[in-house]
Design a protein around this motif. Sequence first.
Motif, PDB file in Angstrom:
ATOM      1  N   PHE A  42       0.808  -1.222   0.000  1.00 54.59           N
ATOM      2  CA  PHE A  42       0.000   0.000   0.000  1.00 54.59           C
ATOM      3  C   PHE A  42       0.843   1.274   0.000  1.00 54.59           C
ATOM      4  CE2 PHE A  42      -2.379   3.273   2.412  1.00 54.59           C
ATOM      5  CZ  PHE A  42      -3.429   3.463   1.521  1.00 54.59           C
ATOM      6  N   ARG A  43       1.894   1.277   0.793  1.00 59.62           N
ATOM      7  CA  ARG A  43       2.683   2.499   0.969  1.00 59.62           C
ATOM      8  C   ARG A  43       3.901   2.604   0.070  1.00 59.62           C
ATOM      9  NH1 ARG A  43       2.275   5.532   6.390  1.00 59.62           N
ATOM     10  NH2 ARG A  43       0.215   4.896   7.048  1.00 59.62           N
ATOM     11  N   GLY A  44       4.247   1.531  -0.624  1.00 60.16           N
ATOM     12  CA  GLY A  44       5.431   1.582  -1.471  1.00 60.16           C
ATOM     13  C   GLY A  44       6.674   1.253  -0.681  1.00 60.16           C
ATOM     14  N   PRO A  45       7.850   1.425  -1.260  1.00 59.39           N
ATOM     15  CA  PRO A  45       9.074   1.095  -0.527  1.00 59.39           C
ATOM     16  C   PRO A  45       9.133   1.828   0.813  1.00 59.39           C
ATOM     17  CG  PRO A  45       9.574   1.542  -2.821  1.00 59.39           C
ATOM     18  CD  PRO A  45       8.122   1.906  -2.612  1.00 59.39           C
ATOM     19  N   LEU A  46       9.493   1.074   1.848  1.00 56.26           N
ATOM     20  CA  LEU A  46       9.559   1.622   3.206  1.00 56.26           C
ATOM     21  C   LEU A  46      10.890   1.267   3.850  1.00 56.26           C
ATOM     22  CD1 LEU A  46       6.034   0.540   4.486  1.00 56.26           C
ATOM     23  CD2 LEU A  46       6.785   2.880   4.122  1.00 56.26           C
ATOM     24  N   ALA A  47      11.416   2.197   4.623  1.00 55.99           N
ATOM     25  CA  ALA A  47      12.593   1.909   5.442  1.00 55.99           C
ATOM     26  C   ALA A  47      12.171   0.954   6.555  1.00 55.99           C
ATOM     27  CB  ALA A  47      13.148   3.201   6.030  1.00 55.99           C
TER      28      ALA A  47
END
Length: 145
Positions: A42-47
């Motif tokens: 949902f949020r795309g690439p995440l740290a």
Amino acid sequence: MDVEDVSRLRAVIFRLARQLNATATAEGLTPTQTSVLGLVAFRGPLALAELTELEGVNPTMLSRVVRKLDEDGLIRRLPDPTDLRAARVEITPAGALVSDRIRRLRTQAVSDCLERMPDRHSKELLAALPALEALEEKLKSARTP
């Protein structure tokens, strides 16, 4: 505010979450793995640090979940361009398919139940969405230091 009513609300939210989590078992994922996969989709690439905060789990647990999803080819680890010591995760095409399938199964399960309920109850539940979303935001902000 009636403590018993608040306790009932908390309990029903917990039981609903448990019922929805059961819809992902056919994919062989735990509830936490499903949640992490959904967040990344949902949020795309995440740290990883951001994912830890969003998911509300400790870094060690998240590391295990990410490793499993990576090994299964559902997400992939990437170097963080802003901090070479850190990593980011992104969804893979296979992970996107699994996430979409879980989302559709859960949506269909809720839809089927709403259709079998008295019309009045279905309408009341849908009308309560803004209040439930506001409750989610308040709970999230209360958890954030």
